[in-house]
Scaffold this motif. Structure first.
Motif, PDB file in Angstrom:
ATOM      1  N   LEU A  69       0.826  -1.209   0.000  1.00  0.00           N
ATOM      2  CA  LEU A  69       0.000   0.000   0.000  1.00  0.00           C
ATOM      3  C   LEU A  69       0.861   1.261   0.000  1.00  0.00           C
ATOM      4  O   LEU A  69       0.560   2.224  -0.709  1.00  0.00           O
ATOM      5  CB  LEU A  69      -0.938   0.008   1.203  1.00  0.00           C
ATOM      6  CG  LEU A  69      -2.119  -0.948   1.153  1.00  0.00           C
ATOM      7  CD1 LEU A  69      -2.896  -0.905   2.458  1.00  0.00           C
ATOM      8  CD2 LEU A  69      -3.014  -0.639  -0.017  1.00  0.00           C
ATOM      9  N   SER A  70       1.919   1.265   0.792  1.00  0.00           N
ATOM     10  CA  SER A  70       2.758   2.463   0.841  1.00  0.00           C
ATOM     11  C   SER A  70       3.490   2.679  -0.478  1.00  0.00           C
ATOM     12  O   SER A  70       3.674   3.822  -0.901  1.00  0.00           O
ATOM     13  CB  SER A  70       3.748   2.378   2.001  1.00  0.00           C
ATOM     14  OG  SER A  70       4.644   1.312   1.807  1.00  0.00           O
ATOM     15  N   LYS A  71       3.890   1.603  -1.150  1.00  0.00           N
ATOM     16  CA  LYS A  71       4.517   1.765  -2.467  1.00  0.00           C
ATOM     17  C   LYS A  71       3.507   2.261  -3.498  1.00  0.00           C
ATOM     18  O   LYS A  71       3.822   3.085  -4.341  1.00  0.00           O
ATOM     19  CB  LYS A  71       5.127   0.455  -2.936  1.00  0.00           C
ATOM     20  CG  LYS A  71       6.418   0.132  -2.256  1.00  0.00           C
ATOM     21  CD  LYS A  71       7.044  -1.134  -2.813  1.00  0.00           C
ATOM     22  CE  LYS A  71       8.355  -1.413  -2.102  1.00  0.00           C
ATOM     23  NZ  LYS A  71       9.004  -2.618  -2.639  1.00  0.00           N
ATOM     24  N   LYS A  72       2.299   1.759  -3.412  1.00  0.00           N
ATOM     25  CA  LYS A  72       1.246   2.178  -4.351  1.00  0.00           C
ATOM     26  C   LYS A  72       0.875   3.640  -4.150  1.00  0.00           C
ATOM     27  O   LYS A  72       0.646   4.368  -5.111  1.00  0.00           O
ATOM     28  CB  LYS A  72       0.013   1.300  -4.166  1.00  0.00           C
ATOM     29  CG  LYS A  72      -1.114   1.646  -5.080  1.00  0.00           C
ATOM     30  CD  LYS A  72      -2.322   0.778  -4.825  1.00  0.00           C
ATOM     31  CE  LYS A  72      -3.459   1.254  -5.689  1.00  0.00           C
ATOM     32  NZ  LYS A  72      -4.694   0.516  -5.409  1.00  0.00           N
ATOM     33  N   TRP A  73       0.826   4.072  -2.900  1.00  0.00           N
ATOM     34  CA  TRP A  73       0.381   5.420  -2.578  1.00  0.00           C
ATOM     35  C   TRP A  73       1.515   6.412  -2.429  1.00  0.00           C
ATOM     36  O   TRP A  73       1.275   7.561  -2.034  1.00  0.00           O
ATOM     37  CB  TRP A  73      -0.424   5.414  -1.289  1.00  0.00           C
ATOM     38  CG  TRP A  73      -1.753   4.744  -1.416  1.00  0.00           C
ATOM     39  CD1 TRP A  73      -2.485   4.572  -2.546  1.00  0.00           C
ATOM     40  CD2 TRP A  73      -2.519   4.158  -0.362  1.00  0.00           C
ATOM     41  NE1 TRP A  73      -3.645   3.931  -2.264  1.00  0.00           N
ATOM     42  CE2 TRP A  73      -3.696   3.668  -0.932  1.00  0.00           C
ATOM     43  CE3 TRP A  73      -2.304   4.017   1.001  1.00  0.00           C
ATOM     44  CZ2 TRP A  73      -4.669   3.039  -0.176  1.00  0.00           C
ATOM     45  CZ3 TRP A  73      -3.275   3.388   1.747  1.00  0.00           C
ATOM     46  CH2 TRP A  73      -4.448   2.903   1.162  1.00  0.00           C
ATOM     47  N   LYS A  74       2.736   6.004  -2.718  1.00  0.00           N
ATOM     48  CA  LYS A  74       3.866   6.908  -2.546  1.00  0.00           C
ATOM     49  C   LYS A  74       3.694   8.135  -3.424  1.00  0.00           C
ATOM     50  O   LYS A  74       3.392   8.038  -4.616  1.00  0.00           O
ATOM     51  CB  LYS A  74       5.166   6.198  -2.895  1.00  0.00           C
ATOM     52  CG  LYS A  74       6.382   6.974  -2.531  1.00  0.00           C
ATOM     53  CD  LYS A  74       7.626   6.135  -2.728  1.00  0.00           C
ATOM     54  CE  LYS A  74       8.830   6.905  -2.234  1.00  0.00           C
ATOM     55  NZ  LYS A  74      10.034   6.099  -2.295  1.00  0.00           N
ATOM     56  N   SER A  75       3.897   9.301  -2.830  1.00  0.00           N
ATOM     57  CA  SER A  75       3.704  10.543  -3.577  1.00  0.00           C
ATOM     58  C   SER A  75       4.904  10.821  -4.468  1.00  0.00           C
ATOM     59  O   SER A  75       6.035  10.458  -4.164  1.00  0.00           O
ATOM     60  CB  SER A  75       3.462  11.708  -2.623  1.00  0.00           C
ATOM     61  OG  SER A  75       4.587  11.871  -1.796  1.00  0.00           O
ATOM     62  N   LYS A  76       4.628  11.473  -5.553  1.00  0.00           N
ATOM     63  CA  LYS A  76       5.688  11.857  -6.489  1.00  0.00           C
ATOM     64  C   LYS A  76       6.356  13.140  -5.966  1.00  0.00           C
ATOM     65  O   LYS A  76       5.685  14.039  -5.490  1.00  0.00           O
ATOM     66  CB  LYS A  76       5.096  12.132  -7.881  1.00  0.00           C
ATOM     67  CG  LYS A  76       4.247  10.998  -8.431  1.00  0.00           C
ATOM     68  CD  LYS A  76       5.097   9.824  -8.818  1.00  0.00           C
ATOM     69  CE  LYS A  76       4.279   8.773  -9.539  1.00  0.00           C
ATOM     70  NZ  LYS A  76       3.808   7.719  -8.727  1.00  0.00           N
ATOM     71  N   PRO A  77       7.674  13.224  -6.066  1.00  0.00           N
ATOM     72  CA  PRO A  77       8.337  14.454  -5.606  1.00  0.00           C
ATOM     73  C   PRO A  77       8.003  15.635  -6.516  1.00  0.00           C
ATOM     74  O   PRO A  77       7.915  15.501  -7.732  1.00  0.00           O
ATOM     75  CB  PRO A  77       9.825  14.108  -5.675  1.00  0.00           C
ATOM     76  CG  PRO A  77       9.921  12.951  -6.604  1.00  0.00           C
ATOM     77  CD  PRO A  77       8.607  12.237  -6.555  1.00  0.00           C
ATOM     78  N   ASP A  78       7.773  16.764  -5.899  1.00  0.00           N
ATOM     79  CA  ASP A  78       7.492  17.981  -6.653  1.00  0.00           C
ATOM     80  C   ASP A  78       8.792  18.621  -7.092  1.00  0.00           C
ATOM     81  O   ASP A  78       9.677  18.866  -6.300  1.00  0.00           O
ATOM     82  CB  ASP A  78       6.703  18.982  -5.786  1.00  0.00           C
ATOM     83  CG  ASP A  78       5.319  18.469  -5.457  1.00  0.00           C
ATOM     84  OD1 ASP A  78       4.778  17.697  -6.270  1.00  0.00           O
ATOM     85  OD2 ASP A  78       4.808  18.835  -4.395  1.00  0.00           O
ATOM     86  N   LEU A  79       8.895  18.873  -8.380  1.00  0.00           N
ATOM     87  CA  LEU A  79      10.118  19.493  -8.911  1.00  0.00           C
ATOM     88  C   LEU A  79       9.915  20.942  -9.181  1.00  0.00           C
ATOM     89  O   LEU A  79       8.977  21.484  -9.473  1.00  0.00           O
ATOM     90  CB  LEU A  79      10.570  18.765 -10.188  1.00  0.00           C
ATOM     91  CG  LEU A  79      10.927  17.305  -9.994  1.00  0.00           C
ATOM     92  CD1 LEU A  79      11.274  16.686 -11.332  1.00  0.00           C
ATOM     93  CD2 LEU A  79      12.103  17.161  -9.054  1.00  0.00           C
TER      94      LEU A  79
END
Length: 79
Positions: A69-79
């Motif tokens: 679940l944590s891998k699925k829901w991991k947020s993308k870093p904001d660039l």
């Protein structure tokens, strides 16, 4: 009423996801304990085979489901 902005919505979503991950861990731990009780003493009138299944599913639910679940829901870093 004011609409919820994106930052507040993301924060609320993160809190719900955290709750779901921790509930998976807690339910997995409960299944582990009940499975061990059934295996050791045939508690609750449940056969030992069901205890082994409870223990196996509890172990999966405790260890693997939160990781997935944590891998699925991991947020993308904001660039």
């Amino acid at each position: 009423m004011t609409p919820i902005d994106d930052k507040a919505r993301a924060e609320m979503q993160a809190q719900y996801r955290f709750l779901v991950i921790n509930l998976c861990r807690i339910l997995g731990a409960i299944m582990l304990v009940v499975g061990l009780a059934v295996i050791a003493r045939e508690a609750f009138g449940i056969p030992k085979a069901a205890g082994y299944l409870l223990f196996a599913f509890g172990m999966l639910n405790f260890l693997l489901v939160p990781v997935f679940l944590s891998k699925k829901w991991k947020s993308k870093p904001d660039l």
